[in-house]
Design an enzyme around this catalytic site. Sequence first.
Site, PDB file in Angstrom:
ATOM      1  N   GLU A  11       0.799  -1.223   0.000  1.00  0.00           N
ATOM      2  CA  GLU A  11       0.000   0.000   0.000  1.00  0.00           C
ATOM      3  C   GLU A  11       0.836   1.281   0.000  1.00  0.00           C
ATOM      4  OE1 GLU A  11      -4.038  -1.598   2.230  1.00  0.00           O
ATOM      5  OE2 GLU A  11      -2.330  -0.997   3.470  1.00  0.00           O
ATOM      6  N   GLY A  77     -12.664  -3.684   1.428  1.00  0.00           N
ATOM      7  CA  GLY A  77     -13.709  -4.520   0.854  1.00  0.00           C
ATOM      8  C   GLY A  77     -14.989  -3.725   0.699  1.00  0.00           C
ATOM      9  N   GLU A 180      -8.018  -0.421   9.725  1.00  0.00           N
ATOM     10  CA  GLU A 180      -7.168   0.583  10.372  1.00  0.00           C
ATOM     11  C   GLU A 180      -7.766   1.986  10.462  1.00  0.00           C
ATOM     12  OE1 GLU A 180      -5.141  -2.765   8.867  1.00  0.00           O
ATOM     13  OE2 GLU A 180      -5.868  -1.163   7.552  1.00  0.00           O
ATOM     14  N   ASP A 203     -12.022  -6.087  -3.134  1.00  0.00           N
ATOM     15  CA  ASP A 203     -12.902  -7.247  -3.052  1.00  0.00           C
ATOM     16  C   ASP A 203     -14.268  -6.782  -2.570  1.00  0.00           C
ATOM     17  OD1 ASP A 203     -13.148  -8.105   0.111  1.00  0.00           O
ATOM     18  OD2 ASP A 203     -11.261  -7.096  -0.342  1.00  0.00           O
TER      19      ASP A 203
END
Length: 234
Positions: A11, A77, A180, A203
């Site tokens: 990331e 997600g 997070e 996802d």
Amino acid sequence: MIGIIGAMEVEIRNILTKLTNTKARTIGGIDFTQGELGKSPVVVARCGIGKVNAAHCASIMITGFDVAGIINTGVAGGIAPHVEIGDVVISQDLVQHDVEATEFGYTTGQVPGMESPYFAACQNLVETAKKAGMAALAANPGKALHIGRIATGDQFIASPADKNQIYANHQDKVLCTEMEGAAIAQVCLLTNTPFVAIRAISDKADGTAHEDFPAFVEEASVISAKIVMDMVAD
């Protein structure tokens, strides 16, 4: 100086490669890399996965580097039905979906002692992220930019039942879920530090992730990192 936090190496990888005039420090077990994006001073860190790691990193970044604001970048997600893989979500606010103290009179997601379950992002950073996000997605036809609620918890959501419960618990306003953002947002609220989260959807948080999921994470991370870099470099 702007702080940039990602949970995983993938990331923040692209951001680190663009930094100039770098120097590194390790504090509290976390590697912090200072440098410049364009002419803007930044500090970048991989916090590790989960709320405690994220809050730990944010606290060090705020106290140790005197940052003027924090951007959390990464993947998430999708929760809302209209949020698709490859889309980008910018936080209007964030909530910890795994906090449950309703027996004591609190709302689902509300941390005891906090006035609201929702941590608002900095509106100026939201607008800057929106501008950069629209430019980034112009090169990705069919992908959408969303601004709204992000849910955070110490769970990788991968079942339709859990996904639907999070959506229902927060007035059908949650766009995506990750592990997070809201923890960083809480630290930023307590320290009066401007904050925004930018998440690319990797996802659908329902257990249907394709076997090429790592490739989706890689692609999503590139998109979110580009938005962050465009925000800061401007």
